[in-house]
Motif scaffolding. Structure first.
Motif, PDB file in Angstrom:
ATOM      1  N   UNK A  68       0.831  -1.257   0.093  1.00  0.00           N
ATOM      2  CA  UNK A  68       0.049  -0.133   0.243  1.00  0.00           C
ATOM      3  C   UNK A  68       0.854   1.184  -0.006  1.00  0.00           C
ATOM      4  N   UNK A  69       2.232   1.017   0.085  1.00  0.00           N
ATOM      5  CA  UNK A  69       3.189   2.325  -0.111  1.00  0.00           C
ATOM      6  C   UNK A  69       3.696   2.830  -1.380  1.00  0.00           C
ATOM      7  N   UNK A  70       3.481   4.136  -1.264  1.00  0.00           N
ATOM      8  CA  UNK A  70       3.975   4.846  -2.596  1.00  0.00           C
ATOM      9  C   UNK A  70       5.263   5.441  -2.168  1.00  0.00           C
ATOM     10  N   UNK A  71       5.956   5.683  -3.346  1.00  0.00           N
ATOM     11  CA  UNK A  71       7.539   6.265  -3.209  1.00  0.00           C
ATOM     12  C   UNK A  71       8.235   5.060  -2.407  1.00  0.00           C
ATOM     13  N   UNK A  72       8.612   4.171  -2.515  1.00  0.00           N
ATOM     14  CA  UNK A  72       9.131   3.000  -1.698  1.00  0.00           C
ATOM     15  C   UNK A  72      10.510   3.408  -1.455  1.00  0.00           C
ATOM     16  N   UNK A  73      11.049   3.700  -2.480  1.00  0.00           N
ATOM     17  CA  UNK A  73      12.677   4.022  -2.191  1.00  0.00           C
ATOM     18  C   UNK A  73      12.662   5.073  -1.203  1.00  0.00           C
ATOM     19  N   UNK A  74      11.997   6.348  -0.991  1.00  0.00           N
ATOM     20  CA  UNK A  74      11.858   7.406  -0.284  1.00  0.00           C
ATOM     21  C   UNK A  74      11.416   6.687   1.281  1.00  0.00           C
ATOM     22  N   UNK A  75      10.672   5.828   1.334  1.00  0.00           N
ATOM     23  CA  UNK A  75      10.086   5.265   2.832  1.00  0.00           C
ATOM     24  C   UNK A  75      11.276   4.272   3.049  1.00  0.00           C
ATOM     25  N   UNK A  76      11.981   3.600   2.362  1.00  0.00           N
ATOM     26  CA  UNK A  76      13.079   2.816   2.888  1.00  0.00           C
ATOM     27  C   UNK A  76      14.115   3.457   3.276  1.00  0.00           C
ATOM     28  N   UNK A  77      14.544   4.553   2.633  1.00  0.00           N
ATOM     29  CA  UNK A  77      15.403   5.649   3.076  1.00  0.00           C
ATOM     30  C   UNK A  77      15.222   6.227   4.545  1.00  0.00           C
ATOM     31  N   UNK A  78      13.915   6.444   4.679  1.00  0.00           N
ATOM     32  CA  UNK A  78      13.459   7.045   5.935  1.00  0.00           C
ATOM     33  C   UNK A  78      13.632   5.904   7.096  1.00  0.00           C
TER      34      UNK A  78
END
Length: 412
Positions: A68-78
């Motif tokens: 359900x998560x968009x911008x997966x790379x962004x979230x992984x970094x966070x």
């Protein structure tokens, strides 16, 4: 290996994963060592073991959230930055005047939050890796990554015990924090590279179904692939038997001195090492060699290895047992990546992480269940009966897989 060398983004992805994994192992050893020095150390060690295993049981939920998560790379970094902050805090706690149970409970809680974040991050990574390497290369890529990761885990365990001789618990926690920070930087770099390469690509689709509907949808798609659901359950059982074998061997070795190589502790270490080397080599090399071999045939060979190992243990032949255990680990190392590739090519990409999470939950649950059953049989009756039970179960699995394979061949 080939895809690791030629695919820059995937190579960076693997390096980030290995780096954070090594840091985690180092810290885990430090935490276990500290907890072992408490008065009620058994309770502390049990709490650590429980909080380490609980996140594995909710991988279907973390996978669902990942879908359900968009911008997966962004979230992984966070998530990597959050884990960096958590272990930095752990390092500071170890450096304060807090000690004993208060410190352990605080650290266990922070470590648990980090592990939950790690499972969520793992769910986010699965579809991204598929995008980087392609569906047809998924088995080889994931197998190589898993194999090297297992070798790094072995090395990190020895390195951790050595580092504890001259580094503080606080220092190891900070080292772990730094590994997550570096991993986050690498993930950010990959995300920017991918974004540049996919300027005109349509926005990624995400799962909009509720959790229950997602699991039902995943199971329906798995059932539609002829034999996939059966093979998932069989592999779960075989993985459970593999995890059962080591504790059963330790029981046999305690009562049969003729099987010892040197002494008991050294023999146990050899047993664990050959199993780990077998799995690592199977993942890293076997997936390449047996890329075009049917998963059903690999599972049949895995079943035969399990039966042969049980027979070797019954006859008290330690060298035959070690050889069979190595083969068993090698085949098990091949099975998981090939199963993942089949799943990747079967289910909708929008629910891929949920499906992988559900699969991993089934595989994780099988180990404790089978271990409990067979060790209970060994303690209540005799170890030989438990080994005979493994043989009988192995024969039943072999027959079941053979029937499924014949049906599939007839259908084709």
């Amino acid at each position: 290996m080939d895809i690791f060398l030629r695919n820059t983004n995937y190579r960076k992805f693997s390096l980030a994963s290995w780096l954070s994994s090594a840091g985690n192992i180092l810290f885990y050893l430090a935490l276990m060592t500290y907890a072992s020095r408490l008065k009620n150390y058994s309770l502390a060690l049990s709490l650590i073991a429980i909080t380490e295993s609980l996140p594995n049981l909710i991988q279907s939920l973390s996978g669902y959230l990942a879908d359900r998560t968009k911008n997966k790379y962004h979230v992984i970094v966070w998530l990597a930055i959050i884990r960096f902050a958590l272990y930095l805090l752990v390092g500071l706690l170890f450096a304060t005047n807090i000690s004993g149970w208060n410190l352990v409970l605080l650290v266990i809680g922070l470590n648990f939050i980090s592990d939950l974040s790690g499972k969520y991050s793992g769910g986010l990574q699965t579809p991204l890796i598929v995008s980087l390497v392609g569906e047809n290369e998924m088995s080889e890529a994931q197998g190589f990554t898993n194999g090297i990761s297992q070798l790094i885990t072995m090395i990190a365990q020895f390195a951790g015990s050595g580092l504890l001789l001259f580094m503080s618990y606080s220092g190891l926690a900070i080292v772990n924090a730094i590994t997550f920070l570096v991993a986050g930087i690498i993930y950010a770099n990959i995300g920017m590279n991918v974004k540049k390469q996919e300027v005109n690509k349509q926005p990624e689709e995400v799962n909009t179904q509720k959790f229950g509907a997602t699991i039902v949808s995943s199971l329906k798609q798995v059932k539609q692939a002829n034999g996939l659901l059966t093979i998932v359950l069989v592999i779960a059982l075989l993985n459970g038997l593999l995890s059962t074998v080591e504790p059963l061997i330790s029981i046999v070795l305690a009562g049969n001195k003729n099987m010892l190589i040197g002494n008991y502790s050294f023999t146990i270490a050899v047993v664990s090492t050959v199993a780990a080397i077998g799995m690592a080599s199977g993942s890293a090399i076997g997936t390449k060699i047996f890329k075009n071999t049917s998963l059903f045939l690999i599972v049949l060979a895995d079943t035969i290895a399990t039966i042969t190992l049980a027979i070797a243990i019954i006859y008290g032949n330690i060298f035959a047992s070690l050889f069979c255990l190595t083969i068993l680990g090698f085949l098990a190392g091949i099975v998981s990546p090939k199963l993942l590739q089949w799943l990747v090519t079967t289910v909708d990409r929008k629910i891929l992480s949920s499906s992988v999470g559900l699969l991993n939950t089934i595989l994780v649950m099988a180990g404790p269940l089978t271990t409990t059953v067979f060790t209970s049989i060994a303690s209540a009756t005799d170890i030989t009966y438990a080994l005979y039970g493994i043989i009988i179960l192995g024969i039943a699995v072999f027959i079941a897989i053979s029937i499924v394979l014949l049906k599939i061949n007839k259908a084709v």
